[in-house]
Motif scaffolding. Sequence first.
Motif, PDB file in Angstrom:
ATOM      1  N   SER A 211       0.719  -0.656  -0.377  1.00 21.85           N
ATOM      2  CA  SER A 211      -0.403  -0.059   0.062  1.00 21.85           C
ATOM      3  C   SER A 211       0.858   1.169   0.069  1.00 21.85           C
ATOM      4  CB  SER A 211      -0.409  -0.628   1.585  1.00 21.85           C
ATOM      5  OG  SER A 211      -2.033  -1.220   1.143  1.00 21.85           O
ATOM      6  N   SER A 212       1.862   1.170  -0.580  1.00 25.26           N
ATOM      7  CA  SER A 212       2.575   1.997  -0.806  1.00 25.26           C
ATOM      8  C   SER A 212       2.269   3.273  -2.129  1.00 25.26           C
ATOM      9  CB  SER A 212       4.128   1.976  -0.807  1.00 25.26           C
ATOM     10  OG  SER A 212       5.264   2.747  -1.143  1.00 25.26           O
ATOM     11  N   ALA A 213       1.503   4.210  -2.236  1.00 28.87           N
ATOM     12  CA  ALA A 213       1.069   5.134  -3.110  1.00 28.87           C
ATOM     13  C   ALA A 213       2.467   5.556  -4.022  1.00 28.87           C
ATOM     14  CB  ALA A 213       0.695   6.746  -1.830  1.00 28.87           C
ATOM     15  N   GLY A 214       3.287   5.996  -3.099  1.00 32.00           N
ATOM     16  CA  GLY A 214       4.748   6.427  -3.765  1.00 32.00           C
ATOM     17  C   GLY A 214       5.029   5.342  -5.638  1.00 32.00           C
ATOM     18  N   GLU A 215       5.630   3.842  -4.718  1.00 34.22           N
ATOM     19  CA  GLU A 215       6.241   3.413  -5.352  1.00 34.22           C
ATOM     20  C   GLU A 215       5.075   2.385  -6.396  1.00 34.22           C
ATOM     21  OE1 GLU A 215       8.896   0.704  -5.606  1.00 34.22           O
ATOM     22  OE2 GLU A 215       9.108   2.816  -4.365  1.00 34.22           O
ATOM     23  N   GLN A 216       3.476   2.927  -6.150  1.00 39.92           N
ATOM     24  CA  GLN A 216       2.756   2.464  -7.263  1.00 39.92           C
ATOM     25  C   GLN A 216       2.854   3.587  -8.458  1.00 39.92           C
ATOM     26  OE1 GLN A 216      -1.567   1.687  -5.795  1.00 39.92           O
ATOM     27  NE2 GLN A 216      -0.626   1.198  -3.911  1.00 39.92           N
ATOM     28  N   GLU A 217       3.191   4.753  -8.122  1.00 36.04           N
ATOM     29  CA  GLU A 217       3.615   5.702  -9.345  1.00 36.04           C
ATOM     30  C   GLU A 217       5.174   5.295 -10.241  1.00 36.04           C
ATOM     31  OE1 GLU A 217       1.702   7.794  -9.956  1.00 36.04           O
ATOM     32  OE2 GLU A 217       0.472   6.300  -8.812  1.00 36.04           O
ATOM     33  N   ALA A 218       5.170   4.139  -9.859  1.00 37.85           N
ATOM     34  CA  ALA A 218       6.948   3.290 -10.592  1.00 37.85           C
ATOM     35  C   ALA A 218       6.536   2.936 -12.307  1.00 37.85           C
ATOM     36  CB  ALA A 218       6.860   2.375 -10.107  1.00 37.85           C
ATOM     37  N   ILE A 219       5.032   2.851 -12.421  1.00 39.63           N
ATOM     38  CA  ILE A 219       4.413   3.165 -13.992  1.00 39.63           C
ATOM     39  C   ILE A 219       3.668   3.886 -14.280  1.00 39.63           C
ATOM     40  CG2 ILE A 219       5.583   0.256 -13.711  1.00 39.63           C
ATOM     41  CD1 ILE A 219       2.462  -0.731 -14.645  1.00 39.63           C
ATOM     42  N   SER A 220       3.652   4.155 -15.479  1.00 36.51           N
ATOM     43  CA  SER A 220       2.661   5.290 -15.447  1.00 36.51           C
ATOM     44  C   SER A 220       1.624   4.713 -16.105  1.00 36.51           C
ATOM     45  CB  SER A 220       3.483   6.111 -17.307  1.00 36.51           C
ATOM     46  OG  SER A 220       3.086   4.239 -18.337  1.00 36.51           O
ATOM     47  N   SER A 221       0.545   5.756 -15.853  1.00 35.71           N
ATOM     48  CA  SER A 221      -1.372   5.507 -16.181  1.00 35.71           C
ATOM     49  C   SER A 221      -1.244   4.796 -18.096  1.00 35.71           C
ATOM     50  CB  SER A 221      -1.711   6.615 -16.945  1.00 35.71           C
ATOM     51  OG  SER A 221      -1.560   7.172 -15.701  1.00 35.71           O
ATOM     52  N   SER A 222       0.023   4.712 -18.518  1.00 33.81           N
ATOM     53  CA  SER A 222      -0.791   4.373 -19.824  1.00 33.81           C
ATOM     54  C   SER A 222       0.164   2.207 -19.474  1.00 33.81           C
ATOM     55  CB  SER A 222       0.484   4.741 -20.717  1.00 33.81           C
ATOM     56  OG  SER A 222       0.555   4.040 -22.011  1.00 33.81           O
ATOM     57  N   ALA A 223       1.218   2.350 -18.658  1.00 32.83           N
ATOM     58  CA  ALA A 223       1.650   1.127 -18.215  1.00 32.83           C
ATOM     59  C   ALA A 223       0.245   0.477 -18.099  1.00 32.83           C
ATOM     60  CB  ALA A 223       2.734   0.548 -17.826  1.00 32.83           C
ATOM     61  N   LYS A 224      -0.256   1.142 -17.065  1.00 32.09           N
ATOM     62  CA  LYS A 224      -1.378   0.931 -15.962  1.00 32.09           C
ATOM     63  C   LYS A 224      -2.381   0.057 -16.989  1.00 32.09           C
ATOM     64  CE  LYS A 224       0.151   3.224 -12.053  1.00 32.09           C
ATOM     65  NZ  LYS A 224      -0.048   4.096 -10.827  1.00 32.09           N
ATOM     66  N   ARG A 225      -2.730   0.880 -17.838  1.00 28.28           N
ATOM     67  CA  ARG A 225      -3.898   0.404 -18.827  1.00 28.28           C
ATOM     68  C   ARG A 225      -3.582  -0.016 -19.559  1.00 28.28           C
ATOM     69  NH1 ARG A 225      -3.657   6.351 -19.515  1.00 28.28           N
ATOM     70  NH2 ARG A 225      -2.905   5.988 -21.721  1.00 28.28           N
ATOM     71  N   GLY A 226      -2.107  -0.418 -19.938  1.00 27.10           N
ATOM     72  CA  GLY A 226      -1.322  -1.489 -20.748  1.00 27.10           C
ATOM     73  C   GLY A 226      -1.923  -2.889 -19.906  1.00 27.10           C
ATOM     74  N   LEU A 227      -1.351  -2.957 -18.373  1.00 24.78           N
ATOM     75  CA  LEU A 227      -1.890  -4.483 -17.585  1.00 24.78           C
ATOM     76  C   LEU A 227      -2.923  -5.016 -17.851  1.00 24.78           C
ATOM     77  CD1 LEU A 227      -0.631  -5.450 -15.440  1.00 24.78           C
ATOM     78  CD2 LEU A 227      -0.381  -4.183 -14.074  1.00 24.78           C
ATOM     79  N   LYS A 228      -3.919  -3.446 -17.521  1.00 26.12           N
ATOM     80  CA  LYS A 228      -5.517  -4.322 -17.548  1.00 26.12           C
ATOM     81  C   LYS A 228      -5.667  -5.153 -19.289  1.00 26.12           C
ATOM     82  CE  LYS A 228      -8.548  -1.716 -15.927  1.00 26.12           C
ATOM     83  NZ  LYS A 228      -9.390  -2.244 -14.322  1.00 26.12           N
ATOM     84  N   ILE A 229      -5.112  -4.353 -20.184  1.00 29.65           N
ATOM     85  CA  ILE A 229      -5.306  -5.321 -21.573  1.00 29.65           C
ATOM     86  C   ILE A 229      -4.714  -6.757 -20.657  1.00 29.65           C
ATOM     87  CG2 ILE A 229      -5.256  -5.052 -23.917  1.00 29.65           C
ATOM     88  CD1 ILE A 229      -5.019  -1.716 -23.160  1.00 29.65           C
ATOM     89  N   PHE A 230      -3.466  -6.359 -20.443  1.00 27.41           N
ATOM     90  CA  PHE A 230      -2.949  -7.952 -20.020  1.00 27.41           C
ATOM     91  C   PHE A 230      -3.756  -8.767 -20.358  1.00 27.41           C
ATOM     92  CE2 PHE A 230       1.069 -10.639 -19.637  1.00 27.41           C
ATOM     93  CZ  PHE A 230       1.895 -10.965 -20.059  1.00 27.41           C
ATOM     94  N   ILE A 231      -3.661  -8.471 -19.017  1.00 31.53           N
ATOM     95  CA  ILE A 231      -5.032  -9.641 -18.157  1.00 31.53           C
ATOM     96  C   ILE A 231      -6.505  -9.559 -18.496  1.00 31.53           C
ATOM     97  CG2 ILE A 231      -2.490  -9.381 -16.128  1.00 31.53           C
ATOM     98  CD1 ILE A 231      -5.084  -7.943 -14.478  1.00 31.53           C
ATOM     99  N   GLY A 232      -6.720  -8.561 -19.376  1.00 35.06           N
ATOM    100  CA  GLY A 232      -7.776  -9.159 -19.321  1.00 35.06           C
ATOM    101  C   GLY A 232      -8.014  -9.474 -20.376  1.00 35.06           C
ATOM    102  N   LYS A 233      -8.524  -7.896 -21.946  1.00 38.00           N
ATOM    103  CA  LYS A 233      -8.988  -8.143 -22.818  1.00 38.00           C
ATOM    104  C   LYS A 233      -7.537  -8.793 -23.901  1.00 38.00           C
ATOM    105  CE  LYS A 233      -9.669  -5.118 -27.200  1.00 38.00           C
ATOM    106  NZ  LYS A 233     -10.188  -4.344 -28.031  1.00 38.00           N
ATOM    107  N   GLY A 234      -6.861  -9.069 -23.653  1.00 42.47           N
ATOM    108  CA  GLY A 234      -5.824  -9.257 -24.984  1.00 42.47           C
ATOM    109  C   GLY A 234      -5.633 -10.741 -24.051  1.00 42.47           C
ATOM    110  N   ARG A 235      -5.273 -11.265 -22.990  1.00 47.74           N
ATOM    111  CA  ARG A 235      -5.641 -11.943 -22.176  1.00 47.74           C
ATOM    112  C   ARG A 235      -3.887 -12.648 -22.585  1.00 47.74           C
ATOM    113  NH1 ARG A 235     -10.465 -16.439 -25.004  1.00 47.74           N
ATOM    114  NH2 ARG A 235      -9.692 -15.222 -26.820  1.00 47.74           N
TER     115      ARG A 235
END
Length: 395
Positions: A211-235
């Motif tokens: 639950s470290s907010a600072g570490e959660q910013e280690a990747i960009s918003s774009s990378a986070k959206r890509g992660l959602k696609i990676f484990i979601g729509k993209g399978r």
Amino acid sequence: MTLDASSEVITPEDQEVSFSNSEEAIILGMSPMPEPPSDPTNRLAQAAGAIALGRRLFFDSRLSQGNVASCASCHNPLEGWADGRPLAQGLALGDRNTPSLANSSYQRWFGWTGASATLWQQIIRAITNPHEMGGTPVAVAELLETDTIYSATFKDVLADAYGRSIDHSVGSLNEPKAKLVAAAKAIAAFVATLSYGCAPFDRFVDGLRTSSAGEQEAISSSAKRGLKIFIGKGRCNTCHYGPLFSDREFHDLKVPGRDGKFSDDTGRYLGLEQLAADGFGPNSDFSDSKDSEIGNLINYTKKLPENVGQFRTPSLRNVSLTAPYMHAGQYTSLLAVLDHYSEMADAMVLNHSDEGVLVPLFLTISEKNDLISFLESLTDYRLESGANLACEIRK
């Protein structure tokens, strides 16, 4: 809606990205990297003296015919432990792309087709392959005997591993084949140290876990959206799952050959033939544990028609450093790879194999860019910079 001058327009790129509980559970299973697995078939593994010897041998071109190619010729640390070429170039041009050696010790099978079941077996294949290094057991044995540094340390390294009598399961270590095996096992001990799991993504997951907010910013918003696609729509995590981002198995991805036509490379089918015919396997007399799990697995591994055209799932860690991609370097960029998965317009469908999970994803340009941002977040900063820095990711 009318906005006044003081209103702030929030674009999708600026919006905060959140993950559901089920998504977060999947993500937490993708990091950290565990400790490298042990190899019971190699008694030189994890021995400091063997690692040092293996590092020197790895960069020594004298292992090759004509002293022109070393292991590092195709596995360059400055190229992500690959070579940046579409096809490997040893003594001759190969017909497959050079896989990265980074994190290779975590794999179950080695090479694109799994023709080897241990790192040291794969290294023997590379040293003795006439298209790669073209070395011989006799030549390797002579190098170990005549080089001042090798002759002074080789017997001590073996003695520490096998006992002061320097007995080996195959007999006298004066035998050239046994010396070749020992050299390959030392190189494998070095290669097993090439473990890379200190990427921005790992810091991000550490931040989720703590639950470290600072570490959660280690990747960009774009990378986070890509992660959602990676484990979601993209399978994508169907095959690229866990900390290694690989199922360590074989699939037919329906990619065309380098000329855009059907390839005559039978992939895993040929690899299983080569594995069965290889005399240096983990269940051979050269193994230090013939009844190991992988040695026993080989006894029940048979080639099947559906193995034709299958190739090993590579790890996606550090993937941004190792273009071009696929088993023959067919795609020059990550975008080209995503184009294949998105539309599959170039798919070569073979009747003998049906990867049911492969369906067109119809990704938008924005989604492809986000996926690329995520994949770039898997690059270990030590591998990218070449620096020998400590990893602070908690295990």
